[in-house]
Scaffold this active site. Sequence first.
Site, PDB file in Angstrom:
ATOM      1  N   ARG A 211      -6.041   2.444  -3.158  1.00 45.11           N
ATOM      2  CA  ARG A 211      -5.474   3.721  -3.618  1.00 45.11           C
ATOM      3  C   ARG A 211      -5.056   3.617  -5.086  1.00 45.11           C
ATOM      4  O   ARG A 211      -4.279   2.713  -5.439  1.00 45.11           O
ATOM      5  CB  ARG A 211      -4.261   4.100  -2.776  1.00 45.11           C
ATOM      6  N   GLU A 213      -2.806   4.665  -6.880  1.00 48.06           N
ATOM      7  CA  GLU A 213      -1.466   5.268  -6.904  1.00 48.06           C
ATOM      8  C   GLU A 213      -1.048   5.534  -8.351  1.00 48.06           C
ATOM      9  O   GLU A 213      -1.261   4.716  -9.233  1.00 48.06           O
ATOM     10  CB  GLU A 213      -0.429   4.328  -6.263  1.00 48.06           C
ATOM     11  N   ARG A 219       7.164  -0.575  -3.851  1.00 48.40           N
ATOM     12  CA  ARG A 219       6.638  -0.469  -2.485  1.00 48.40           C
ATOM     13  C   ARG A 219       5.233   0.130  -2.404  1.00 48.40           C
ATOM     14  O   ARG A 219       4.778   0.502  -1.326  1.00 48.40           O
ATOM     15  CB  ARG A 219       7.608   0.325  -1.615  1.00 48.40           C
ATOM     16  N   HIS A 220       4.550   0.258  -3.533  1.00 46.63           N
ATOM     17  CA  HIS A 220       3.159   0.704  -3.520  1.00 46.63           C
ATOM     18  C   HIS A 220       2.254  -0.373  -4.096  1.00 46.63           C
ATOM     19  O   HIS A 220       2.594  -1.006  -5.088  1.00 46.63           O
ATOM     20  CB  HIS A 220       2.982   1.983  -4.355  1.00 46.63           C
ATOM     21  N   GLU A 356       9.029   4.566   4.481  1.00 47.12           N
ATOM     22  CA  GLU A 356       8.020   4.939   5.477  1.00 47.12           C
ATOM     23  C   GLU A 356       7.108   3.752   5.796  1.00 47.12           C
ATOM     24  O   GLU A 356       6.668   3.046   4.887  1.00 47.12           O
ATOM     25  CB  GLU A 356       7.180   6.079   4.882  1.00 47.12           C
ATOM     26  N   SER A 359       2.088   6.564   9.210  1.00 48.30           N
ATOM     27  CA  SER A 359       1.801   7.985   9.428  1.00 48.30           C
ATOM     28  C   SER A 359       0.830   8.087  10.580  1.00 48.30           C
ATOM     29  O   SER A 359      -0.024   7.205  10.751  1.00 48.30           O
ATOM     30  CB  SER A 359       1.115   8.612   8.224  1.00 48.30           C
ATOM     31  N   ARG A 407       4.270  -3.412   4.014  1.00 48.22           N
ATOM     32  CA  ARG A 407       5.579  -2.759   4.173  1.00 48.22           C
ATOM     33  C   ARG A 407       6.304  -3.285   5.414  1.00 48.22           C
ATOM     34  O   ARG A 407       7.527  -3.341   5.441  1.00 48.22           O
ATOM     35  CB  ARG A 407       5.417  -1.246   4.247  1.00 48.22           C
TER      36      ARG A 407
HETATM   37  P1  AMO Z   1      -0.725   7.102   4.981  1.00 44.70           P
HETATM   38  O1  AMO Z   1      -1.367   7.555   3.729  1.00 44.70           O
HETATM   39  O2  AMO Z   1       0.667   7.586   5.215  1.00 44.70           O
HETATM   40  O3  AMO Z   1      -1.579   7.539   6.267  1.00 44.70           O
HETATM   41  O4  AMO Z   1      -0.732   5.536   5.060  1.00 44.70           O
HETATM   42  C1  AMO Z   1      -0.252   4.857   6.202  1.00 44.70           C
HETATM   43  C2  AMO Z   1       0.725   3.774   5.801  1.00 44.70           C
HETATM   44  O5  AMO Z   1       0.124   2.818   4.952  1.00 44.70           O
HETATM   45  C3  AMO Z   1       1.059   2.321   4.010  1.00 44.70           C
HETATM   46  N1  AMO Z   1       0.597   2.576   2.647  1.00 44.70           N
HETATM   47  C4  AMO Z   1       0.759   1.754   1.610  1.00 44.70           C
HETATM   48  N2  AMO Z   1       1.349   0.565   1.487  1.00 44.70           N
HETATM   49  C5  AMO Z   1       1.364  -0.002   0.284  1.00 44.70           C
HETATM   50  N3  AMO Z   1       0.824   0.529  -0.814  1.00 44.70           N
HETATM   51  C6  AMO Z   1       0.204   1.729  -0.757  1.00 44.70           C
HETATM   52  N4  AMO Z   1      -0.344   2.250  -1.838  1.00 44.70           N
HETATM   53  C7  AMO Z   1       0.156   2.397   0.493  1.00 44.70           C
HETATM   54  N5  AMO Z   1      -0.336   3.578   0.892  1.00 44.70           N
HETATM   55  C8  AMO Z   1      -0.076   3.651   2.203  1.00 44.70           C
HETATM   56  C9  AMO Z   1       2.366   3.014   4.306  1.00 44.70           C
HETATM   57  C10 AMO Z   1       1.940   4.271   5.007  1.00 44.70           C
HETATM   58  O6  AMO Z   1       2.915   4.774   5.861  1.00 44.70           O
HETATM   59  N6  AMO Z   1      -4.913   7.995   7.681  1.00 44.70           N
HETATM   60  C11 AMO Z   1      -3.467   8.014   7.709  1.00 44.70           C
HETATM   61  C12 AMO Z   1      -2.922   7.327   8.934  1.00 44.70           C
HETATM   62  C13 AMO Z   1      -3.216   8.002  10.250  1.00 44.70           C
HETATM   63  O7  AMO Z   1      -2.906   9.209  10.374  1.00 44.70           O
HETATM   64  O8  AMO Z   1      -3.738   7.333  11.153  1.00 44.70           O
HETATM   65  C14 AMO Z   1      -2.926   7.368   6.427  1.00 44.70           C
HETATM   66  O9  AMO Z   1      -3.608   6.699   5.706  1.00 44.70           O
HETATM   67  O10 AMO Z   1       3.114   2.152   5.163  1.00 44.70           O
HETATM   68  P1  ATP Z   2       2.845   6.867   0.668  1.00 46.84           P
HETATM   69  O1  ATP Z   2       2.712   8.257   1.230  1.00 46.84           O
HETATM   70  O2  ATP Z   2       1.861   6.600  -0.429  1.00 46.84           O
HETATM   71  O3  ATP Z   2       2.915   5.830   1.683  1.00 46.84           O
HETATM   72  P2  ATP Z   2       5.601   7.378   0.316  1.00 46.84           P
HETATM   73  O4  ATP Z   2       5.359   8.558   1.166  1.00 46.84           O
HETATM   74  O5  ATP Z   2       6.493   6.309   0.816  1.00 46.84           O
HETATM   75  O6  ATP Z   2       4.224   6.736  -0.102  1.00 46.84           O
HETATM   76  P3  ATP Z   2       7.131   9.097  -1.298  1.00 46.84           P
HETATM   77  O7  ATP Z   2       8.479   8.690  -0.868  1.00 46.84           O
HETATM   78  O8  ATP Z   2       6.519  10.299  -0.669  1.00 46.84           O
HETATM   79  O9  ATP Z   2       6.129   7.867  -1.095  1.00 46.84           O
HETATM   80  O10 ATP Z   2       7.092   9.215  -2.851  1.00 46.84           O
HETATM   81  C1  ATP Z   2       6.495  10.339  -3.480  1.00 46.84           C
HETATM   82  C2  ATP Z   2       5.887   9.933  -4.795  1.00 46.84           C
HETATM   83  O11 ATP Z   2       6.860   9.333  -5.644  1.00 46.84           O
HETATM   84  C3  ATP Z   2       4.778   8.958  -4.620  1.00 46.84           C
HETATM   85  O12 ATP Z   2       3.678   9.393  -5.384  1.00 46.84           O
HETATM   86  C4  ATP Z   2       5.329   7.652  -5.150  1.00 46.84           C
HETATM   87  O13 ATP Z   2       4.308   6.943  -5.819  1.00 46.84           O
HETATM   88  C5  ATP Z   2       6.401   8.095  -6.111  1.00 46.84           C
HETATM   89  N1  ATP Z   2       7.505   7.165  -6.105  1.00 46.84           N
HETATM   90  C6  ATP Z   2       8.160   6.689  -5.042  1.00 46.84           C
HETATM   91  N2  ATP Z   2       9.120   5.834  -5.386  1.00 46.84           N
HETATM   92  C7  ATP Z   2       9.089   5.766  -6.726  1.00 46.84           C
HETATM   93  C8  ATP Z   2       9.832   5.031  -7.696  1.00 46.84           C
HETATM   94  N3  ATP Z   2      10.808   4.184  -7.344  1.00 46.84           N
HETATM   95  N4  ATP Z   2       9.514   5.195  -9.001  1.00 46.84           N
HETATM   96  C9  ATP Z   2       8.530   6.023  -9.372  1.00 46.84           C
HETATM   97  N5  ATP Z   2       7.799   6.728  -8.502  1.00 46.84           N
HETATM   98  C10 ATP Z   2       8.056   6.617  -7.201  1.00 46.84           C
END
Ligand code: AMO
Ligand code: ATP
Length: 433
Positions: A211, A213, A219-220, A356, A359, A407
């Site tokens: 991704r 991002e 946490r990403h 989170e 999902s 995570r």
């Molecule tokens: P979603 O986009 O919420 O759902 O991703 C599911 C979980 O994957 C983890 N995650 C990540 N962890 C680290 N870095 C990232 N960039 C990142 N992006 C996602 C999170 C998140 O909750 N297809 C759906 C799932 C489904 O419905 O089955 C999906 O991808 O822990």
């Molecule tokens: P994902 O859906 O990718 O698993 P998330 O749902 O946990 O991530 P959100 O809490 O929805 O992330 O955050 C919304 C947006 O804000 C995201 O695009 C994320 O990259 C950004 N974001 C989250 N935390 C921070 C931070 N500490 N600093 C800058 N941007 C952030």
Amino acid sequence: MQNRTYTAEAEPGDEVTVAGWVHEIRDLGGIAFLILRDATGKIQVKFEKDEMDEDLVETGLGVSRESVVSVSGAVEEEPRAPTGVEITPESLEVLAPADPELPLDPSGKVDAEISTRLDNRTLDLRKEEVQAIFEIRAEILRAVREYFREVDCTEITTPKIVATGTEGGTELFPITYFGQEAFMNQSPQLFKQLMVGSNLERVFEIGPIFRAEEHNTPRHLNEATMIDFESAFIDHHEAMDVCEGTLKAAYQAVAENCEAQLSLLGYDDFEPLDESFPRLTYEEAIERVNATGEVDEQLVWGDDLSTEAEKALGEDIGSHYFVTDWPSEIKPFYIQDHDDDPDLSKGFDLMHPRMELVSGGQREHRYENLVAGFEQQGLDPEQFDYYTKMFRYGMPPHAGWAYGVERVVMTMLGLENIREAVLFPRDRQRLSP
Ligand code: AMO
Ligand code: ATP
């Protein structure tokens, strides 16, 4: 190496050959010690300078820290030795000398920045508390695989080079595929759904996702590992049961099998997850967030949970919890809506108090509704024909979810930065090693 003995298995009275890294050399004058480290622990090698072959003493004590050596000799009991035994060497061979200038101190006496650690991951992993994180991660994956086996899931592997995204168009890495535009896959979503329409019915995958991002956060990641689950003939409530089951199985296995690793990380009181995870509707969740008084702006129906809101709710609830029945417009096209209230979806998230983790949801399996959903989200259903057409040939009701493995590791072990849960993380600044 033939006839090599691990340090942990060297018993008094044995004649052994051990091999590993030079952890430390302690020279006390007439007597000196080389502490040798391998995957199982450490052992003391004793050099009595006046009583031993001069060349052997010179080689053994002249070798630099972190060099790889093999030592042969007799194991004897020695209460003053760190592990209660020591080796009196008869021979010592330097298998790979280490440069005396180390970029990082594997004994951990000198702290290093995370970037230095990641640049020198091999040396970093020589620290037992760092190694412990990856041993625990492996145990989590082992336990999850075993749990999936118990609930009759088949492990699958889906393509990572794909023609379309699934989780929102902005986070795709484009690549060139023989002159054609292609992408690194963000999620096995569409493929796992296509599989529950086959006789496999119930599948899981553990694999990489990519991704692009927008933000660099603790946490990403730009390359993460996902655990995906999908099953025919279940609804989102049953999918949540399986989700809760896998996480509990992982915690249980770590509690049972990783005592030493947990202790290295400072967890002498690690608890498995025994309680049921509360399940709040989205509406209850936003009311509860607003009632905490911990958010600057009150949430209104339709808002996503901000980082601040997730934190307030996490502190309020104090355990893992599910949030169900999200507004349809903030969930992807493949999530089913309630028939009696199309603004409300059957999507859910599993939250750790810090962030989170998962999902998931009940999927839209009815062809007409699925295609209409694409259009509502401004996506061209034509592009997804490879996926939607299978919904015309008998796609059963189904549901599923996905975890980010890093995570789970991060929240389980209280790590500050998700990069600590990946061997070679990919982020905006890091493409190698
Ligand atoms: P979603 O986009 O919420 O759902 O991703 C599911 C979980 O994957 C983890 N995650 C990540 N962890 C680290 N870095 C990232 N960039 C990142 N992006 C996602 C999170 C998140 O909750 N297809 C759906 C799932 C489904 O419905 O089955 C999906 O991808 O822990
Ligand atoms: P994902 O859906 O990718 O698993 P998330 O749902 O946990 O991530 P959100 O809490 O929805 O992330 O955050 C919304 C947006 O804000 C995201 O695009 C994320 O990259 C950004 N974001 C989250 N935390 C921070 C931070 N500490 N600093 C800058 N941007 C952030």
